[in-house]
Design a protein around this motif. Structure first.
Motif: not given
Ligand code: TTP
Ligand code: MG
Length: 242
Positions: A69-92
């Protein structure tokens, strides 16, 4: 507010800087915790681009993305990385040990937690066979493990972080059909309270998804469950039979 982990796209349009035409047009959907949202569509349709907007690799040109419910633009980098895990198409993988790679989003994780994540990702077997096991070295870019092993290690890394939102970009296609099925069955319990968004090539990977978005040239041309889309979408029927 919607539950934490909820991902909402509201009329999102996106074009790469300098490019003329947008890659995504007027995308709206909600991915809810406890549900799997699958995205399918031909190569170049914009699936990776769509996922990459969620951890803010790029910002939407128009429209809005909300997380819990919170605008992504207002979330800090840390909040984003703590809450979202991404497995990219070319995993690194980074040069370092398997443990340090798995602890990337979970510095505090105990060895036992790392093994649990590896078990779910169907990666415990080959890690156990390596000399040094969790302490065995990964070379720069992960070139001393196979593509399928690298993919599973990146899935284990995402699991170890215990996020509220998981993004899997084509993470299961390098796996044989039986490992793919085992892995997805093992994922059900640990991801049951999270919003899971899966980009897939194989239809068999997503037949159980709560909602499937069919992306074509940057637009959602159909949405529904597998059964609904078989009835309603010619594009989906083409994907299924191709
Ligand atoms: P993608 O979003 O990469 O398309 P896709 O993920 O659906 O394709 P695939 O199934 O092959 O993984 O690309 C959409 C368009 O955006 C395509 O024309 C390429 C362009 N693009 C860029 O210009 N820069 C980028 O960094 C990316 C990822 C894509
Ligand atoms: Mg892609």
């Amino acid at each position: 507010l919607p539950a934490p982990g909820t991902v909402e796209f509201k009329n999102v349009t996106f074009g790469y800087p300098g490019a003329e035409a947008p890659v995504l047009s007027d995308i709206s959907f909600t991915a809810k915790p406890g549900q799997t949202t699958a995205i399918i569509g031909s190569t170049g349709a914009g699936k990776t681009t769509l996922l990459n907007l969620i951890p803010r690799l790029y910002d939407a040109t128009e429209g809005e993305i909300l997380i819990g419910g919170l605008p992504l633009r207002e979330l800090g980098r840390e909040t984003i990385s703590q809450n979202i895990s991404s497995v990219p198409q070319r995993p690194y993988l980074f040069s370092g040990t398997i443990a340090s790679n798995l602890r990337f989003g979970a510095q505090e994780a105990e060895e036992e937690d790392l093994w649990e994540a590896l078990r779910i990702a169907q990666a415990d077997g080959f890690v156990a066979e390596r000399e040094g096991q969790l302490e065995s070295k990964i070379s720069q870019g992960g070139t001393n493990v196979s593509g399928g092993q690298r993919q599973r290690l990146c899935i284990a890394r995402a699991l170890a972080a215990k996020p509220k939102t998981y993004l899997f970009d084509d993470s299961f296609s390098a796996l044989d059909v039986s490992t793919d099925a085992k892995l997805r069955a093992a994922l059900v319990e640990p991801t049951k309270d999270a919003a899971v968004i899966i980009v897939a090539q194989r239809v068999s990977t997503i037949t159980e998804a709560d909602q499937i978005l069919v992306l074509d040239h940057g637009e959602i041309v159909a949405r529904g469950t597998h059964e609904e889309l078989l009835e309603s979408s010619e594009t989906y029927q083409e994907i299924v039979t191709s």
